[in-house]
Design a protein around this motif. Structure first.
Motif, short mmCIF file in Angstrom:
data_model
loop_
_atom_site.label_atom_id
_atom_site.label_comp_id
_atom_site.label_asym_id
_atom_site.label_seq_id
_atom_site.Cartn_x
_atom_site.Cartn_y
_atom_site.Cartn_z
N ARG B 22 -14.91 -6.68 -6.78
CA ARG B 22 -16.16 -6.85 -7.51
C ARG B 22 -17.09 -5.66 -7.33
N CYS B 23 -17.85 -5.41 -8.37
CA CYS B 23 -18.77 -4.28 -8.39
C CYS B 23 -20.02 -4.68 -9.14
N VAL B 24 -21.16 -4.22 -8.62
CA VAL B 24 -22.41 -4.35 -9.37
C VAL B 24 -22.88 -2.94 -9.69
N PRO B 25 -22.73 -2.49 -10.93
CA PRO B 25 -23.17 -1.13 -11.29
C PRO B 25 -24.69 -1.02 -11.28
N ILE B 26 -25.17 0.18 -11.39
CA ILE B 26 -26.60 0.42 -11.50
C ILE B 26 -27.09 -0.20 -12.82
N SER B 27 -28.25 -0.84 -12.76
CA SER B 27 -28.64 -1.77 -13.82
C SER B 27 -28.78 -1.15 -15.21
N ASN B 28 -29.23 0.09 -15.33
CA ASN B 28 -29.41 0.66 -16.66
C ASN B 28 -28.21 1.50 -17.11
N ARG B 69 -16.25 -7.62 -17.51
CA ARG B 69 -17.67 -7.69 -17.20
C ARG B 69 -18.08 -9.11 -17.52
N PRO B 70 -17.96 -9.99 -16.54
CA PRO B 70 -18.12 -11.42 -16.84
C PRO B 70 -19.56 -11.84 -17.12
N ASP B 71 -20.51 -11.02 -16.67
CA ASP B 71 -21.91 -11.35 -16.93
C ASP B 71 -22.67 -10.03 -17.05
N GLY B 72 -23.98 -10.09 -17.01
CA GLY B 72 -24.76 -8.88 -17.23
C GLY B 72 -24.82 -7.93 -16.07
N SER B 73 -24.26 -8.32 -14.92
CA SER B 73 -24.40 -7.44 -13.76
C SER B 73 -23.09 -7.07 -13.10
N ASN B 74 -22.09 -7.91 -13.17
CA ASN B 74 -20.85 -7.65 -12.44
C ASN B 74 -19.80 -6.95 -13.29
N PHE B 75 -18.95 -6.20 -12.60
CA PHE B 75 -17.82 -5.51 -13.22
C PHE B 75 -16.65 -5.69 -12.27
N THR B 76 -15.58 -6.30 -12.72
CA THR B 76 -14.49 -6.65 -11.81
C THR B 76 -13.18 -5.96 -12.19
N LEU B 77 -12.39 -5.75 -11.15
CA LEU B 77 -11.02 -5.25 -11.31
C LEU B 77 -10.09 -6.32 -10.75
N LYS B 78 -9.18 -6.82 -11.57
CA LYS B 78 -8.22 -7.82 -11.14
C LYS B 78 -6.85 -7.18 -11.05
N ILE B 79 -6.19 -7.43 -9.94
CA ILE B 79 -4.81 -6.97 -9.79
C ILE B 79 -3.94 -8.20 -9.62
N ARG B 80 -3.05 -8.40 -10.57
CA ARG B 80 -2.15 -9.56 -10.52
C ARG B 80 -0.90 -9.19 -9.74
N SER B 81 -0.37 -10.16 -9.01
CA SER B 81 0.90 -9.97 -8.31
C SER B 81 0.93 -8.61 -7.58
N THR B 82 0.10 -8.51 -6.57
CA THR B 82 -0.06 -7.25 -5.84
C THR B 82 1.24 -6.80 -5.19
N LYS B 83 1.35 -5.46 -5.11
CA LYS B 83 2.50 -4.84 -4.47
C LYS B 83 2.02 -4.03 -3.27
N PHE B 104 -21.01 6.44 -7.40
CA PHE B 104 -19.92 5.65 -6.83
C PHE B 104 -20.45 4.65 -5.81
N GLY B 105 -19.73 3.54 -5.72
CA GLY B 105 -19.95 2.61 -4.62
C GLY B 105 -19.21 3.06 -3.37
N ASP B 106 -19.37 2.29 -2.31
CA ASP B 106 -18.74 2.65 -1.03
C ASP B 106 -17.26 2.27 -0.97
N GLY B 107 -16.79 1.56 -1.97
CA GLY B 107 -15.37 1.26 -2.06
C GLY B 107 -14.98 -0.07 -1.42
N THR B 108 -13.83 -0.56 -1.86
CA THR B 108 -13.19 -1.71 -1.23
C THR B 108 -11.83 -1.26 -0.74
N ARG B 109 -11.62 -1.44 0.56
CA ARG B 109 -10.30 -1.10 1.10
C ARG B 109 -9.38 -2.28 0.92
N LEU B 110 -8.36 -2.13 0.12
CA LEU B 110 -7.40 -3.19 -0.16
C LEU B 110 -6.13 -2.96 0.64
N SER B 111 -5.79 -3.95 1.46
CA SER B 111 -4.57 -3.87 2.27
C SER B 111 -3.63 -4.98 1.83
#
Lengths: 111, 113
Positions: B22-28, B69-83, B104-111
């Motif tokens: 999940r990500c919340v971009p800068i509002s404008n 972008r499910p609503d006015g503030s969030n931006f999501t990345l979905k990964i199905r069936s992760t490898k 840029f945001g600070d990132g999400t570390r995906l393990s």
């Protein structure tokens, strides 16, 4: 295709010394060029950008970069580094939203 | 100064499971991006998003990936069936226009285990 080369993987500089990080790019038209810095565990912070105009651009934290079209380069400089400048530095090229990054240069500062 | 925020900071998931970053971009800002950085490698572009649709995507961004972008503030990345090879730092970014600098945001570390 656009590409960026940062030939120096790791640079060590004494605190107070000057710094130059090299960046060469490949792009078919006038490039949009950026330098970003990444501290450990953090995101990418924009240091400076070049779009057009004056080829010497000033950024935050006392950094500057010079665009040289003839050499396809956009080297980052700082006259006197501080211990807090230790980080990974990334050069990027990217008009139109798709940034292409170099492999980065890790900067170590020694007392 | 406005920031791009990403959650969670670290996500551990079993191989084959779905994950949503999940990500919340800068509002404008109107343009949104996802990048990834595999450990020890360069930051790679995944996808750009504008006006509720994908503007551009890389070869990496295959059918396993989707953005929303499910609503006015969030931006999501979905990964199905992760490898296992999906293990990386994922960065979200946003910009006012397509040619303005990306923040840029600070990132999400995906393990992936």
């Amino acid at each position: 295709a656009q590409s960026v080369t940062q030939p120096d993987i790791h640079i060590t500089v004494s605190e107070g010394a000057s710094l130059e990080l090299r960046c060469n790019y490949s792009y078919g038209a006038t490039p949009y060029l950026f330098w970003y810095v990444q501290s450990p565990g953090q995101g990418l912070q924009l240091l400076l950008k070049y779009f057009s105009g004056d080829t010497l651009v000033q950024g935050i934290k006392g950094f500057e970069a010079e665009f040289k079209r003839s050499q396809s380069s956009f080297n980052l400089r700082k006259p006197s580094v501080h211990w807090s400048d230790a980080a990974e530095y990334f050069c990027a090229v990217g008009p139109h939203g798709k940034l292409t990054f170099g492999t980065g240069t890790r900067l170590t500062i020694i007392p | 100064e406005p920031e791009v925020t990403q959650t969670p900071s670290h996500q551990v998931t079993q191989m084959g499971q779905e994950v949503i970053l999940r990500c919340v971009p800068i509002s404008n800002h109107l343009y949104f991006y996802w990048y990834r950085q595999i450990l020890g490698q360069k930051v790679e572009f995944l996808v750009s998003f504008y006006n509720n649709e994908i503007s551009e995507k890389s070869e990496i961004f295959d059918d396993q990936f989707s953005v929303e972008r499910p609503d006015g503030s969030n931006f999501t990345l979905k990964i199905r069936s992760t490898k296992l090879e999906d293990s990386a730092m994922y960065f979200c970014a946003s910009s006012e226009t397509r040619d303005q600098p990306q923040h840029f945001g600070d990132g999400t570390r995906l393990s992936i285990l």
